[in-house]
Design a protein around this motif. Sequence first.
Motif, PDB file in Angstrom:
ATOM      1  N   ARG A 112       0.823  -1.211   0.000  1.00 11.54           N
ATOM      2  CA  ARG A 112       0.000   0.000   0.000  1.00 11.54           C
ATOM      3  C   ARG A 112       0.856   1.260   0.000  1.00 11.54           C
ATOM      4  O   ARG A 112       0.435   2.301  -0.509  1.00 11.54           O
ATOM      5  CB  ARG A 112      -1.027  -0.012   1.132  1.00 11.54           C
ATOM      6  CG  ARG A 112      -0.500  -0.090   2.525  1.00 11.54           C
ATOM      7  CD  ARG A 112      -1.627  -0.077   3.547  1.00 11.54           C
ATOM      8  NE  ARG A 112      -1.082  -0.119   4.888  1.00 11.54           N
ATOM      9  CZ  ARG A 112      -0.982  -1.202   5.647  1.00 11.54           C
ATOM     10  NH1 ARG A 112      -1.435  -2.352   5.219  1.00 11.54           N
ATOM     11  NH2 ARG A 112      -0.449  -1.147   6.849  1.00 11.54           N
ATOM     12  N   SER A 116      -5.793   7.647   1.040  1.00 13.60           N
ATOM     13  CA  SER A 116      -6.216   6.697   2.072  1.00 13.60           C
ATOM     14  C   SER A 116      -7.122   5.615   1.483  1.00 13.60           C
ATOM     15  O   SER A 116      -7.009   4.436   1.832  1.00 13.60           O
ATOM     16  CB  SER A 116      -6.984   7.417   3.174  1.00 13.60           C
ATOM     17  OG  SER A 116      -6.131   8.280   3.860  1.00 13.60           O
ATOM     18  N   GLU A 117      -8.026   6.024   0.602  1.00 12.72           N
ATOM     19  CA  GLU A 117      -8.950   5.064   0.001  1.00 12.72           C
ATOM     20  C   GLU A 117      -8.198   4.041  -0.854  1.00 12.72           C
ATOM     21  O   GLU A 117      -8.465   2.839  -0.790  1.00 12.72           O
ATOM     22  CB  GLU A 117      -9.988   5.812  -0.852  1.00 12.72           C
ATOM     23  CG  GLU A 117     -10.974   6.603  -0.010  1.00 12.72           C
ATOM     24  CD  GLU A 117     -11.828   7.587  -0.808  1.00 12.72           C
ATOM     25  OE1 GLU A 117     -12.813   8.082  -0.261  1.00 12.72           O
ATOM     26  OE2 GLU A 117     -11.497   7.857  -1.977  1.00 12.72           O
ATOM     27  N   LYS A 177      -4.997   3.219  -0.602  1.00 17.19           N
ATOM     28  CA  LYS A 177      -4.181   2.363   0.274  1.00 17.19           C
ATOM     29  C   LYS A 177      -5.027   1.255   0.909  1.00 17.19           C
ATOM     30  O   LYS A 177      -4.605   0.106   1.001  1.00 17.19           O
ATOM     31  CB  LYS A 177      -3.544   3.198   1.400  1.00 17.19           C
ATOM     32  CG  LYS A 177      -2.337   3.999   0.953  1.00 17.19           C
ATOM     33  CD  LYS A 177      -1.843   4.906   2.064  1.00 17.19           C
ATOM     34  CE  LYS A 177      -1.036   4.157   3.105  1.00 17.19           C
ATOM     35  NZ  LYS A 177      -0.473   5.079   4.119  1.00 17.19           N
ATOM     36  N   THR A 178      -6.229   1.622   1.337  1.00 17.29           N
ATOM     37  CA  THR A 178      -7.082   0.631   2.003  1.00 17.29           C
ATOM     38  C   THR A 178      -7.520  -0.446   1.012  1.00 17.29           C
ATOM     39  O   THR A 178      -7.458  -1.638   1.317  1.00 17.29           O
ATOM     40  CB  THR A 178      -8.320   1.313   2.628  1.00 17.29           C
ATOM     41  OG1 THR A 178      -7.895   2.462   3.353  1.00 17.29           O
ATOM     42  CG2 THR A 178      -9.045   0.373   3.571  1.00 17.29           C
ATOM     43  N   SER A 208      -4.642  -2.707   0.236  1.00 14.63           N
ATOM     44  CA  SER A 208      -4.382  -3.552   1.397  1.00 14.63           C
ATOM     45  C   SER A 208      -5.354  -4.737   1.439  1.00 14.63           C
ATOM     46  O   SER A 208      -4.968  -5.875   1.733  1.00 14.63           O
ATOM     47  CB  SER A 208      -4.523  -2.706   2.661  1.00 14.63           C
ATOM     48  OG  SER A 208      -3.919  -3.336   3.755  1.00 14.63           O
ATOM     49  N   GLU A 209      -6.630  -4.470   1.117  1.00 12.65           N
ATOM     50  CA  GLU A 209      -7.637  -5.542   1.101  1.00 12.65           C
ATOM     51  C   GLU A 209      -7.314  -6.580   0.037  1.00 12.65           C
ATOM     52  O   GLU A 209      -7.406  -7.795   0.281  1.00 12.65           O
ATOM     53  CB  GLU A 209      -9.032  -4.965   0.827  1.00 12.65           C
ATOM     54  CG  GLU A 209      -9.560  -3.988   1.865  1.00 12.65           C
ATOM     55  CD  GLU A 209      -9.763  -4.599   3.237  1.00 12.65           C
ATOM     56  OE1 GLU A 209      -9.692  -5.830   3.378  1.00 12.65           O
ATOM     57  OE2 GLU A 209      -9.981  -3.829   4.188  1.00 12.65           O
ATOM     58  N   PHE A 233      -4.108   4.145   9.905  1.00 18.23           N
ATOM     59  CA  PHE A 233      -4.610   3.279   8.834  1.00 18.23           C
ATOM     60  C   PHE A 233      -5.266   2.036   9.425  1.00 18.23           C
ATOM     61  O   PHE A 233      -4.725   1.416  10.332  1.00 18.23           O
ATOM     62  CB  PHE A 233      -3.442   2.853   7.923  1.00 18.23           C
ATOM     63  CG  PHE A 233      -3.858   1.869   6.865  1.00 18.23           C
ATOM     64  CD1 PHE A 233      -4.300   2.324   5.634  1.00 18.23           C
ATOM     65  CD2 PHE A 233      -3.853   0.501   7.114  1.00 18.23           C
ATOM     66  CE1 PHE A 233      -4.723   1.431   4.670  1.00 18.23           C
ATOM     67  CE2 PHE A 233      -4.278  -0.392   6.157  1.00 18.23           C
ATOM     68  CZ  PHE A 233      -4.709   0.065   4.931  1.00 18.23           C
ATOM     69  N   ASP A 263      -7.656  -1.468   7.901  1.00 21.05           N
ATOM     70  CA  ASP A 263      -8.471  -2.121   6.866  1.00 21.05           C
ATOM     71  C   ASP A 263      -9.406  -3.136   7.527  1.00 21.05           C
ATOM     72  O   ASP A 263      -9.603  -3.119   8.737  1.00 21.05           O
ATOM     73  CB  ASP A 263      -7.586  -2.740   5.768  1.00 21.05           C
ATOM     74  CG  ASP A 263      -6.673  -3.830   6.310  1.00 21.05           C
ATOM     75  OD1 ASP A 263      -6.914  -4.338   7.417  1.00 21.05           O
ATOM     76  OD2 ASP A 263      -5.705  -4.174   5.599  1.00 21.05           O
ATOM     77  N   LEU A 280     -11.112   8.041   8.201  1.00 25.07           N
ATOM     78  CA  LEU A 280     -10.997   6.827   7.393  1.00 25.07           C
ATOM     79  C   LEU A 280     -11.482   5.607   8.177  1.00 25.07           C
ATOM     80  O   LEU A 280     -12.281   4.799   7.690  1.00 25.07           O
ATOM     81  CB  LEU A 280      -9.545   6.605   6.947  1.00 25.07           C
ATOM     82  CG  LEU A 280      -9.305   5.288   6.226  1.00 25.07           C
ATOM     83  CD1 LEU A 280      -9.732   5.385   4.767  1.00 25.07           C
ATOM     84  CD2 LEU A 280      -7.857   4.845   6.314  1.00 25.07           C
TER      85      LEU A 280
END
Lengths: 144, 119
Positions: A21, A39-40, A42-43, A46-47, B53, B55, B84
Amino acid sequence: MLKNSMSVEFMAISDNERFARSVAAAFVIGLDPTMEEISEIKTAVSEAVTNAIIHGYNDTGRGRIVMEGTIYEDSVEFRISDEGVGISDIRRAREPLYTGKPEDERSGMGFTIMETFMDSVEVESEKNKGTSIIMTKTVKQVGK
Amino acid sequence: MELTVIGKYRALVIRPDDELDQHSAENIRTEADRLLKKTGLCNVVFDMRNVRFMDSSGIGVIMGRYRTVCTMGGVVAICGMNSLIDRVVQMSGLRDIVIITDRLQNALEEVLSVCLKTV
């Protein structure tokens, strides 16, 4: 019009989720995204990488993941691929709260998060051949 | 990650580090469960002040602790989330089952009041 592209390959271990990410965030910087967009992305990345590690390779630590990024005029595409077990029922896998590994405390939110944070998410998968997740996002380019 | 036992509120406060993903989730899970078992505390507060961060692996950890404390009559609270994390929590439906506050002190007080009601 294609403006930039890159690809990285790494071991399928959870240590590399942060690596992947961070690479994705650094790659999109050229598009001048907002902090929120970073941020979106990266998330979502990551998923996808977590999916490959946990489900594709069953958390064995064996196998490799390829992440390719492409920047177009005002959008970015990421393709995250593994050569793992594949997803037998893609539709069910994408359902919110569905998890193939309930015993492992998985939330079943991975695809929902990818779909919410990106503009499009496609899944290509073949049993015992592997899975690719292709995600795109248009970046607002605040600086331009 | 920091783990703090606050006996007055019968709570274990979990303060994860900057990034909560599958990798760091594993450590939180092991350490928190070990301490919950040892102390018999029934409430868990996730203090997210240091987390930049998170997830869906973070959601998994919170849901897992929720299941654990539920059986003991306890509750879970989350405080100090950035926008976030808040969005990820919102998406998961966790808002319906855990207490959400801005500050740790409010989380502790709410946790205790729910706990006292059920006793």
